[in-house]
Design a protein around this motif. Structure first.
Motif, short mmCIF file in Angstrom:
data_model
loop_
_atom_site.label_atom_id
_atom_site.label_comp_id
_atom_site.label_asym_id
_atom_site.label_seq_id
_atom_site.Cartn_x
_atom_site.Cartn_y
_atom_site.Cartn_z
N ALA A 2 20.57 34.66 42.53
CA ALA A 2 21.56 33.80 41.88
C ALA A 2 21.06 33.31 40.53
CB ALA A 2 21.89 32.61 42.79
N GLY A 3 20.08 34.02 40.00
CA GLY A 3 19.62 33.77 38.64
C GLY A 3 19.61 35.10 37.91
N GLY A 21 27.14 36.21 39.93
CA GLY A 21 27.33 36.65 38.55
C GLY A 21 28.15 37.92 38.54
N GLY A 22 28.61 38.31 37.36
CA GLY A 22 29.42 39.50 37.23
C GLY A 22 30.90 39.18 37.10
N TYR A 23 31.24 38.44 36.05
CA TYR A 23 32.64 38.06 35.85
C TYR A 23 33.43 39.21 35.24
CZ TYR A 23 30.84 33.30 36.43
OH TYR A 23 30.23 32.16 36.91
N VAL A 24 34.71 39.28 35.61
CA VAL A 24 35.61 40.28 35.02
C VAL A 24 36.86 39.58 34.51
CG1 VAL A 24 34.81 42.24 36.39
CG2 VAL A 24 36.62 40.78 37.29
N ASN A 55 23.55 34.58 34.06
CA ASN A 55 22.59 35.23 34.95
C ASN A 55 22.37 36.69 34.58
OD1 ASN A 55 22.27 32.88 36.38
ND2 ASN A 55 23.55 33.50 38.10
N LEU A 56 23.42 37.36 34.14
CA LEU A 56 23.29 38.74 33.71
C LEU A 56 22.86 38.83 32.25
CD1 LEU A 56 24.90 39.06 36.38
CD2 LEU A 56 26.06 41.00 35.32
N MET A 57 23.36 37.89 31.41
CA MET A 57 23.13 37.98 29.97
C MET A 57 21.72 37.58 29.55
SD MET A 57 26.79 36.72 28.44
CE MET A 57 26.40 37.30 26.78
N ILE A 58 21.04 36.79 30.37
CA ILE A 58 19.64 36.47 30.05
C ILE A 58 18.81 37.75 30.01
CG2 ILE A 58 17.55 35.55 31.17
CD1 ILE A 58 18.89 33.36 29.68
N ASP A 59 19.12 38.69 30.90
CA ASP A 59 18.36 39.94 30.96
C ASP A 59 19.32 41.10 31.27
OD1 ASP A 59 16.52 41.96 31.19
OD2 ASP A 59 15.11 40.79 32.40
N GLY A 119 31.27 37.00 41.56
CA GLY A 119 31.51 36.65 40.16
C GLY A 119 32.59 35.59 40.04
N ASN A 120 33.81 36.02 39.71
CA ASN A 120 34.91 35.07 39.51
C ASN A 120 35.10 34.13 40.70
OD1 ASN A 120 35.15 37.26 37.69
ND2 ASN A 120 37.29 36.81 37.33
N VAL A 121 34.87 34.65 41.91
CA VAL A 121 35.11 33.83 43.10
C VAL A 121 34.19 32.61 43.15
CG1 VAL A 121 33.49 35.06 44.63
CG2 VAL A 121 35.52 33.98 45.59
#
Length: 341
Positions: free
Chosen positions: A149-150, A176-179, A200-204, A223-225
């Motif tokens: 979750a990070g 993480g993982g928004y659409v 969480n995804l954009m840091i790495d 993600g969105n949920v």
């Protein structure tokens, strides 16, 4: 369980324990704050509930490629994120008031941020988080869920360290993982834009791509949920009817304007039947530094997917009432080390 732990970030491991899952260890990563600070939060929140029998293994402090400087150079081209996590500019004034550290020296520790109390113990430095994950999936093949979750740096390192790591795990569950969130970022409030910041995804981003294209038997994307269910006033009122260190810390320090992000992912790991709407899609992560979607996911149907991507389970909706009940019970009646042995 690999996360960017904080003062009120203990709910995921309480939910796992309440669901009769053996938590082999907590791992720390850099996402909301720097890994060394996060690791100490993990130790401290375990100590708060007599759960120090669960070890904490330090993860990677730095992403595979990304740095604060590189991140802000990207923002200069494509616009600022509402939430910048550990890469937000260093702010000594806010740190003195109790904020976790951002930018600057990643190894500095800000004691004022430990509202749960500064830990007496320390992380287990006998091995790294990634190496521990590899050891555990080999010890318990097909039985170990990886909860992230990070940032996904530690998971990606484990994938690269051992080509069989992913296939030997039970599954990977991420927060993480928004659409389809770009319009919300543009037309909503700054707070709504914050909810769509896929930090969480954009840091790495590179680690995210490695982890989410690895051959785990199953990958669940929360993600969105994760923006769906909030700790409303009624929840908080009912929660504090039972007084213990966890309910009191949550009541005092969890901002109820934020949804149950990490908690939703943990609950879905424990009880997948909480999902009321989900689908299977093929997923990739944009790792083009020149792209405005750098670090974001892109989804495909199988017939149109590019090589090298894989199928994942994407959850759109959960049973909010059951989710809140599970979270509340986990905090009101937490397991301790006396229950685990």
């Amino acid at each position: 369980m690999d996360n960017d732990w904080s003062t009120a970030g203990f709910v995921p491991f309480l939910v796992a324990l309440d669901g009769d899952i053996d938590v082999l260890a907590l791992a720390s990563d850099t996402a909301n704050s720097w890994q060394p600070q996060v690791a100490l939060h993990a130790v401290a929140t375990l100590e708060a509930g007599n759960l120090s029998c669960i070890p904490v293994y330090p993860g990677a402090t730095w992403p595979l490629l990304n740095t604060p400087h590189r991140f802000h150079a990207w923002e200069a081209m494509h616009g600022d994120l509402a939430w910048q996590g550990a890469f937000a500019p260093e702010n000594k004034t806010l740190e003195a008031e109790g904020n976790d550290p951002t930018s600057g020296n990643p190894n500095r520790i800000v004691k004022a941020a430990f509202k749960e109390g500064f830990p007496k113990g320390r992380p287990n430095n006998s091995t790294s988080a990634a190496n521990f994950m590899v050891e555990m999936v080999r010890k318990y093949p097909g039985k170990v869920s990886i909860y992230s979750a990070g940032s996904l740096t530690n998971v990606a390192l484990a994938v690269r360290m051992d080509p069989e790591f992913a296939s030997l795990a039970k599954d990977l569950v991420i927060m993480g993982g928004y659409v389809d969130d770009n319009m919300l970022q543009a037309t909503g409030s700054i707070l709504q834009a914050d909810f769509q910041s896929d930090i969480n995804l954009m840091i790495d981003p590179e680690a995210s791509k490695i982890a989410l294209t690895a051959d785990f038997p199953q990958i669940t994307i929360t993600g969105n949920v994760a923006n769906q269910v909030f700790p409303d006033k009624e929840f908080m009122k009912d929660l504090i009817k039972v007084h213990n260190p966890y309910t009191e810390l949550f009541y005092k320090y969890y901002d109820p304007s934020f949804p149950f992000w990490d908690e939703t992912a943990a609950a879905l790991m424990v009880d997948p039947s909480l999902a009321t709407n989900q689908t299977s899609v093929y997923l990739d992560v944009d790792t083009s530094y020149g792209s405005p979607n750098y670090g974001n996911i892109h989804v495909y149907q199988k017939a149109l997917s590019p090589p090298g991507v894989r199928q994942v389970n994407y959850v759109f909706q959960v049973d909010g009432d059951r989710l809140k009940q599970r979270i509340m019970h986990a905090m009101q009646y937490p397991r301790s080390c006396a229950d685990l042995h």
